[in-house]
Design an enzyme around this catalytic site. Structure first.
Site, PDB file in Angstrom:
ATOM      1  N   GLU A 224     -10.544 -15.213  -4.778  1.00 25.60           N
ATOM      2  CA  GLU A 224     -10.475 -14.245  -5.195  1.00 25.60           C
ATOM      3  C   GLU A 224     -11.364 -13.338  -4.486  1.00 25.60           C
ATOM      4  O   GLU A 224     -11.391 -12.169  -5.351  1.00 25.60           O
ATOM      5  CB  GLU A 224     -12.229 -15.481  -5.625  1.00 25.60           C
TER       6      GLU A 224
ATOM      7  N   CYS B 297      -9.970 -25.326 -15.507  1.00 29.39           N
ATOM      8  CA  CYS B 297     -10.902 -25.257 -14.129  1.00 29.39           C
ATOM      9  C   CYS B 297     -10.510 -26.919 -13.662  1.00 29.39           C
ATOM     10  O   CYS B 297     -11.259 -27.695 -14.207  1.00 29.39           O
ATOM     11  CB  CYS B 297     -11.747 -24.986 -14.306  1.00 29.39           C
TER      12      CYS B 297
ATOM     13  N   HIS C 147      -6.396 -22.157  -9.414  1.00 21.28           N
ATOM     14  CA  HIS C 147      -5.770 -20.399  -8.537  1.00 21.28           C
ATOM     15  C   HIS C 147      -4.364 -20.846  -7.567  1.00 21.28           C
ATOM     16  O   HIS C 147      -4.046 -19.765  -7.286  1.00 21.28           O
ATOM     17  CB  HIS C 147      -6.538 -20.191  -7.362  1.00 21.28           C
TER      18      HIS C 147
ATOM     19  N   CYS D 190      -5.456 -26.494  -9.003  1.00 18.58           N
ATOM     20  CA  CYS D 190      -6.360 -26.202  -8.749  1.00 18.58           C
ATOM     21  C   CYS D 190      -5.401 -24.723  -9.427  1.00 18.58           C
ATOM     22  O   CYS D 190      -4.536 -24.048  -8.997  1.00 18.58           O
ATOM     23  CB  CYS D 190      -6.663 -25.535  -7.607  1.00 18.58           C
TER      24      CYS D 190
ATOM     25  N   ASP E 186     -12.972 -21.085 -16.660  1.00 14.36           N
ATOM     26  CA  ASP E 186     -12.690 -20.767 -15.805  1.00 14.36           C
ATOM     27  C   ASP E 186     -14.064 -20.694 -14.601  1.00 14.36           C
ATOM     28  O   ASP E 186     -14.741 -20.074 -15.249  1.00 14.36           O
ATOM     29  CB  ASP E 186     -11.323 -20.776 -15.158  1.00 14.36           C
ATOM     30  N   SER E 187     -13.558 -20.836 -13.538  1.00 15.09           N
ATOM     31  CA  SER E 187     -15.198 -20.896 -12.330  1.00 15.09           C
ATOM     32  C   SER E 187     -15.285 -19.333 -11.884  1.00 15.09           C
ATOM     33  O   SER E 187     -16.170 -18.392 -12.128  1.00 15.09           O
ATOM     34  CB  SER E 187     -15.247 -22.010 -11.270  1.00 15.09           C
TER      35      SER E 187
HETATM   36  N1  DGL Z   1     -10.041 -22.878 -10.686  1.00 15.45           N
HETATM   37  C1  DGL Z   1     -10.275 -23.752 -10.477  1.00 15.45           C
HETATM   38  C2  DGL Z   1      -9.992 -25.439 -10.535  1.00 15.45           C
HETATM   39  O1  DGL Z   1      -8.907 -25.668 -10.999  1.00 15.45           O
HETATM   40  C3  DGL Z   1     -11.883 -23.588  -9.402  1.00 15.45           C
HETATM   41  C4  DGL Z   1     -11.857 -23.052  -7.886  1.00 15.45           C
HETATM   42  C5  DGL Z   1     -13.593 -23.281  -7.607  1.00 15.45           C
HETATM   43  O2  DGL Z   1     -14.381 -22.812  -8.609  1.00 15.45           O
HETATM   44  O3  DGL Z   1     -13.618 -23.885  -7.179  1.00 15.45           O
HETATM   45  O4  DGL Z   1     -10.316 -25.422  -9.540  1.00 15.45           O
END
Ligand code: DGL
Length: 270
Positions: free
Chosen positions: A162, A70, A196, A194, A7-8
């Site tokens: 974050e 991600c 998150h 996403c 993941d990022s």
């Molecule tokens: N958590 C990631 C996603 O599922 C990316 C969030 C990001 O780095 O912008 O899209």
């Protein structure tokens, strides 16, 4: 027999948690590219290059199979990686397909032609890069006919999460849901596109109303991986240890991750 999870940043931990619960015997190596997060505002080339570098690092850990936990990387880079870059003995899989298979009432891996499905109006909440890629609509069109998708780029939410600013994240989620509802007043289903966003699932559900079915990915990805590994057990790589790697500062990422999952997670430098 380790599997890599990329993941990022921290969002993929929601997926990792579900994977560990569903497949307790499989070691997972997690890679968070915290130094370069968020990906959601980067160009597609940039996301491709960063994701390839991270996946190579996971291959070096003995993970022949890597899950891109991600959406942004799955949407903006995965197709190009699979078509031009991944060698035949390795696999890189994304998080969109399991979600769309669930939404369109398909068995995992069912590639039959698109057909009518019961859901007709779908709200997609995702990062600006994911929305711009239109990857969700493309994968959906391979499987379903006549589904109207309204996508809302949720700028700022990943950053707020974050940084641990829950109040800001909540206010942003409510305003993004309002913006979407002005364009699609009665979605039947909402996709949290996403990794998150499951942390804000209650807020999404409250703002959308109880009649909207909210789909989030973690458990769907875990079921789909369990099914994949029974079909392709040879894709479990040589690695034996679970570990957490980050391109960011390991001490601060460890603190945030521990807060995030509410259990101790120790990161080391990638
Ligand atoms: N958590 C990631 C996603 O599922 C990316 C969030 C990001 O780095 O912008 O899209």
């Amino acid at each position: 027999m380790a599997v890599g999870v990329f993941d990022s940043g921290l969002g993929g931990l929601t997926v990792l948690d579900a994977l560990q619960r569903r497949l307790p015997k499989v070691p997972f190596v997690y890679f968070g590219d915290n130094a370069h997060a968020p990906y959601g505002v980067r160009t597609h080339d940039d996301i491709f290059n960063l994701t390839c570098a991270a996946v190579e690092r996971l291959w070096a850990e003995g993970c022949d199979l890597v899950i891109l936990a991600c959406n942004t990387a799955s949407a903006a880079a995965l197709k190009r990686m699979q078509e031009t870059w991944v060698p035949p003995e390795k696999r890189v899989l994304g998080v969109f397909v399991p979600l769309i298979e669930a939404l369109t009432e398909r068995q995992w891996g069912d590639n039959s032609p698109p057909r009518e499905v019961s859901v007709k109006h779908v709200a997609l909440f995702a990062t600006p890069a994911t929305v711009a890629s239109r990857a969700f609509q493309r994968e959906l069109a391979f499987r379903a006919i006549g589904v109207d998708v309204e996508a809302q780029p949720c700028g700022g939410v990943v950053d707020a999460i974050e940084q641990g600013d829950e109040i800001l994240a909540e206010a942003l989620v409510r305003s993004h849901v309002e913006a979407l509802k002005r364009r699609m007043p009665h979605p039947e289903a909402a996709v949290l596109g996403c990794t998150h966003y499951p942390l804000m699932e209650k807020v999404f559900q409250e703002a959308l109303g109880p009649e909207v079915k909210v789909y989030s990915q973690a458990n769907l990805v875990a079921e789909s991986l369990a099914d994949y590994l029974t079909r392709r057990p040879e894709m479990l790589g040589q690695g034996n240890d679970s570990k957490f790697l980050t391109t960011g500062d390991p001490a601060s990422v460890t603190n945030k991750a521990t807060q995030f999952l509410r259990r101790r997670i120790a990161f080391e430098a990638a």
